[in-house]
Design a protein around this motif. Structure first.
Motif, mmCIF file in Angstrom:
data_model
loop_
_atom_site.group_PDB
_atom_site.id
_atom_site.type_symbol
_atom_site.label_atom_id
_atom_site.label_comp_id
_atom_site.label_asym_id
_atom_site.label_seq_id
_atom_site.Cartn_x
_atom_site.Cartn_y
_atom_site.Cartn_z
ATOM 1 N N THR A 53 15.723 -110.655 34.246
ATOM 2 C CA THR A 53 15.874 -110.241 35.742
ATOM 3 C C THR A 53 17.278 -109.817 36.026
ATOM 4 N N GLY A 54 17.292 -108.903 36.973
ATOM 5 C CA GLY A 54 18.643 -108.570 37.464
ATOM 6 C C GLY A 54 18.737 -107.249 37.805
ATOM 7 N N THR A 55 19.810 -106.419 38.018
ATOM 8 C CA THR A 55 20.300 -104.993 38.237
ATOM 9 C C THR A 55 20.973 -104.627 37.221
ATOM 10 N N SER A 56 20.917 -103.476 36.986
ATOM 11 C CA SER A 56 21.923 -102.539 35.879
ATOM 12 C C SER A 56 22.236 -101.220 36.666
ATOM 13 N N THR A 57 23.457 -100.917 36.486
ATOM 14 C CA THR A 57 24.065 -99.776 36.982
ATOM 15 C C THR A 57 24.744 -98.912 36.025
ATOM 16 N N VAL A 58 24.520 -97.645 36.054
ATOM 17 C CA VAL A 58 25.201 -96.808 34.995
ATOM 18 C C VAL A 58 25.366 -95.412 35.945
ATOM 19 N N ALA A 59 26.643 -94.898 36.008
ATOM 20 C CA ALA A 59 26.998 -93.818 36.930
ATOM 21 C C ALA A 59 26.521 -93.842 38.166
ATOM 22 N N ILE A 164 23.027 -86.843 27.551
ATOM 23 C CA ILE A 164 21.916 -85.647 27.824
ATOM 24 C C ILE A 164 22.257 -84.643 27.104
ATOM 25 N N THR A 165 21.506 -84.042 26.274
ATOM 26 C CA THR A 165 21.595 -82.610 25.623
ATOM 27 C C THR A 165 20.647 -81.696 26.149
ATOM 28 N N THR A 166 21.072 -80.565 26.703
ATOM 29 C CA THR A 166 20.174 -79.392 27.095
ATOM 30 C C THR A 166 20.383 -78.420 26.307
ATOM 31 N N PRO A 167 19.382 -77.303 26.218
ATOM 32 C CA PRO A 167 19.359 -76.188 25.552
ATOM 33 C C PRO A 167 20.600 -75.088 26.353
ATOM 34 N N GLY A 168 21.291 -74.364 25.906
ATOM 35 C CA GLY A 168 22.140 -73.508 26.404
ATOM 36 C C GLY A 168 23.528 -74.132 26.116
ATOM 37 N N PRO A 169 24.705 -73.242 26.463
ATOM 38 C CA PRO A 169 26.204 -73.191 25.936
ATOM 39 C C PRO A 169 26.758 -74.597 26.400
ATOM 40 N N THR A 170 25.990 -75.174 27.767
ATOM 41 C CA THR A 170 27.030 -76.088 28.581
ATOM 42 C C THR A 170 26.233 -77.463 27.996
ATOM 43 N N THR A 171 27.357 -78.534 28.243
ATOM 44 C CA THR A 171 26.983 -79.755 27.574
ATOM 45 C C THR A 171 27.314 -80.670 28.880
ATOM 46 N N PRO A 172 26.305 -81.576 29.445
ATOM 47 C CA PRO A 172 26.528 -82.358 30.524
ATOM 48 C C PRO A 172 27.474 -83.551 29.980
ATOM 49 N N PRO A 173 28.142 -84.143 31.018
ATOM 50 C CA PRO A 173 29.084 -85.369 30.400
ATOM 51 C C PRO A 173 28.294 -86.671 30.177
ATOM 52 N N VAL A 174 28.783 -87.343 29.141
ATOM 53 C CA VAL A 174 28.132 -88.651 28.936
ATOM 54 C C VAL A 174 28.407 -89.591 30.158
ATOM 55 N N LEU A 175 27.378 -90.107 30.519
ATOM 56 C CA LEU A 175 27.252 -90.896 31.651
ATOM 57 C C LEU A 175 27.697 -92.370 31.005
ATOM 58 N N GLY A 176 28.331 -93.398 31.971
ATOM 59 C CA GLY A 176 28.521 -94.609 31.608
ATOM 60 C C GLY A 176 29.902 -94.987 30.953
ATOM 61 N N GLY A 177 30.102 -95.707 29.972
ATOM 62 C CA GLY A 177 31.552 -95.964 29.454
ATOM 63 C C GLY A 177 31.427 -97.193 28.498
ATOM 64 N N ASP A 178 32.616 -97.607 28.152
ATOM 65 C CA ASP A 178 32.639 -98.663 26.953
ATOM 66 C C ASP A 178 33.788 -99.578 27.550
ATOM 67 N N PRO A 179 33.871 -100.223 28.749
ATOM 68 C CA PRO A 179 35.010 -101.063 28.978
ATOM 69 C C PRO A 179 35.150 -102.460 28.263
ATOM 70 N N GLY A 180 36.237 -102.997 28.021
ATOM 71 C CA GLY A 180 36.694 -104.065 27.452
ATOM 72 C C GLY A 180 37.497 -105.142 28.039
ATOM 73 N N SER A 250 34.876 -93.341 35.186
ATOM 74 C CA SER A 250 35.186 -92.051 35.589
ATOM 75 C C SER A 250 33.861 -91.258 36.046
ATOM 76 N N THR A 251 32.833 -91.942 35.365
ATOM 77 C CA THR A 251 31.361 -91.470 35.855
ATOM 78 C C THR A 251 30.657 -92.008 37.078
ATOM 79 N N GLY A 252 31.549 -93.000 37.686
ATOM 80 C CA GLY A 252 30.818 -93.820 38.964
ATOM 81 C C GLY A 252 30.678 -95.271 38.446
ATOM 82 N N ALA A 253 29.958 -95.864 39.453
ATOM 83 C CA ALA A 253 29.926 -97.318 39.297
ATOM 84 C C ALA A 253 29.147 -97.981 37.883
ATOM 85 N N PHE A 254 29.379 -98.840 37.449
ATOM 86 C CA PHE A 254 29.199 -99.271 35.956
ATOM 87 C C PHE A 254 28.862 -100.866 36.179
#
Length: 272
Positions: A53-59, A164-180, A250-254
Motif C-alpha cells: 500500500t502507498g503512493t507512487s509519483t512519476v512526472a 511513450i512512442t507515438t507515430p510521426g516524427p516527434t518523440t515525447p520525452p521519457v518521464l521519470g528518471g534514475d536517481p541514486g 527534470s520531468t517533475g516530482a518523483f
C-alpha cells in the motif's frame, strides 16, 4: 483510469516487490561451525509481500496503491538478493546487495496506437560493521543467545521511467528518471538458539534519515533458521518494509511512499 497513473502504479509495484529481506546471517555461530577465528555466512533471500500500500509519483502524477501478492507477481521481471557476513569474536563485517527490475510494454487505447515502455529498477549495495553486545545463555537448557548492533552506509538507486512512442516524427520525452544516493544505515538483531536445529531471530534496520531524499526506510523481521544439514540452513519468517522517498527531477516530482508486509524465505551457507 488515467494511463499515467496506471503506468506509475506498475512501476512502483516493481520497485517494492520481492525486495530481499535483510534477514540475519550469523553473529550467533550455528551448530557445527567453529567459534574461533573468522567464520562466514552467505545467504540468499526472497521477500513475498502479501500486501503493498502507498503512493507512487512519476512526472508529478501520483497513484494510490493497494496490491496483493498476485498483483505483484504479474509484473515481476527479475529479483535477486544476497547477504554476506564475516565474524571474528564480537566483531563482524556485513555486505548486503539487492536488485529488482521490470520492463513492461503496453499499447495505449485509441486510434493513435501509441506504445508505452515502463522500465523500473531498484538496487542497493551496503557495507556495515557490526558488534556483538551480548553473548549468553537462557532457560533451563542453557541455550545460547546473542545481540548485535550494526551501522554503515548503503548506495541506493531507483529507476522509474515511462517511455511513450507515438507515430510521426516527434518523440515525447521519457518521464521519470534514475536517481541514486548514499545513505546511512543502522540496525540491531537478536538470535536465540532453541535446540540443535532451530534458531529464533528478530532484526530491525533503519536507513535514509533524509539522505538523497529518502526520509526513512524501515525493515523489521521475525523468523527462524532451521538447520537440517551441518553447513546449510533454511531461513524463513515475516517481514515489514516501508520506504518514504521523494525527489524533483527534470520531468517533475518523483516519489514513492510504500509499506509492505509478508513472508520471507532464504538459504544460508556457513563456512570457516
Amino acid at each position: 483510469m488515467n494511463f499515467k497513473k496506471s503506468a506509475c502504479a506498475a512501476s512502483t509495484i516493481t520497485l517494492t516487490c520481492l525486495l530481499a529481506s535483510a534477514a540475519s546471517a550469523q553473529s550467533l555461530p550455528p551448530p557445527g561451525q567453529d567459534d574461533e577465528g573468522w567464520r562466514h555466512t552467505l545467504g540468499f533471500y526472497l521477500f513475498t509481500p502479501l500486501r503493498t500500500t502507498g503512493t507512487s509519483t512519476v512526472a508529478g502524477v501520483s497513484a494510490d496503491l493497494d496490491l496483493d501478492l498476485g498483483d505483484v507477481l504479474e509484473v515481476l521481471d527479475f529479483a535477486a538478493a544476497g547477504r554476506y557476513e564475516s565474524w571474528n569474536g564480537d566483531f563482524g563485517i556485513i555486505v548486503d546487495a539487492n536488485y529488482v527490475g521490470i520492463e513492461e510494454d503496453a499499447t495505449l487505447p485509441g486510434p493513435i496506437g501509441a506504445s508505452v515502455n515502463v522500465d523500473v529498477r531498484q538496487k542497493w549495495f551496503g557495507i556495515l560493521g557490526a558488534y556483538r553486545i551480548a553473548d549468553g545463555t537462557y532457560g533451563a537448557a542453557n541455550q545460547r543467545y546473542t545481540i548485535d548492533l550494526q551501522g554503515g552506509i548503503r548506495y541506493n538507486s531507483i529507476r522509474q521511467e515511462i517511455d511513450i512512442t507515438t507515430p510521426g516524427p516527434t518523440t515525447p520525452p521519457v518521464l521519470g528518471g534514475d536517481p541514486g544516493w548514499v545513505e546511512p544505515v543502522i540496525g540491531a538483531r537478536g538470535m536465540w538458539r532453541l535446540n540443535d536445529r532451530w534458531t529464533a531471530i528478530t532484526s530491525l534496520d533503519l536507513g535514509g534519515f533524509g539522505a538523497g531524499g529518502n526520509d526513512l526506510q524501515i525493515g523489521a523481521n521475525i523468523g527462524f533458521d532451521y538447520q537440517p544439514w551441518d553447513r546449510t540452513a533454511i531461513t524463513f519468517g515475516y517481514r515489514y518494509f516501508s520506504v518514504d522517498f521523494s525527489d524533483t527531477l527534470s520531468t517533475g516530482a518523483f516519489a514513492y511512499d510504500v509499506t509492505q508486509h509478508g513472508p520471507y524465505f532464504g538459504l544460508k551457507v556457513f563456512f570457516n
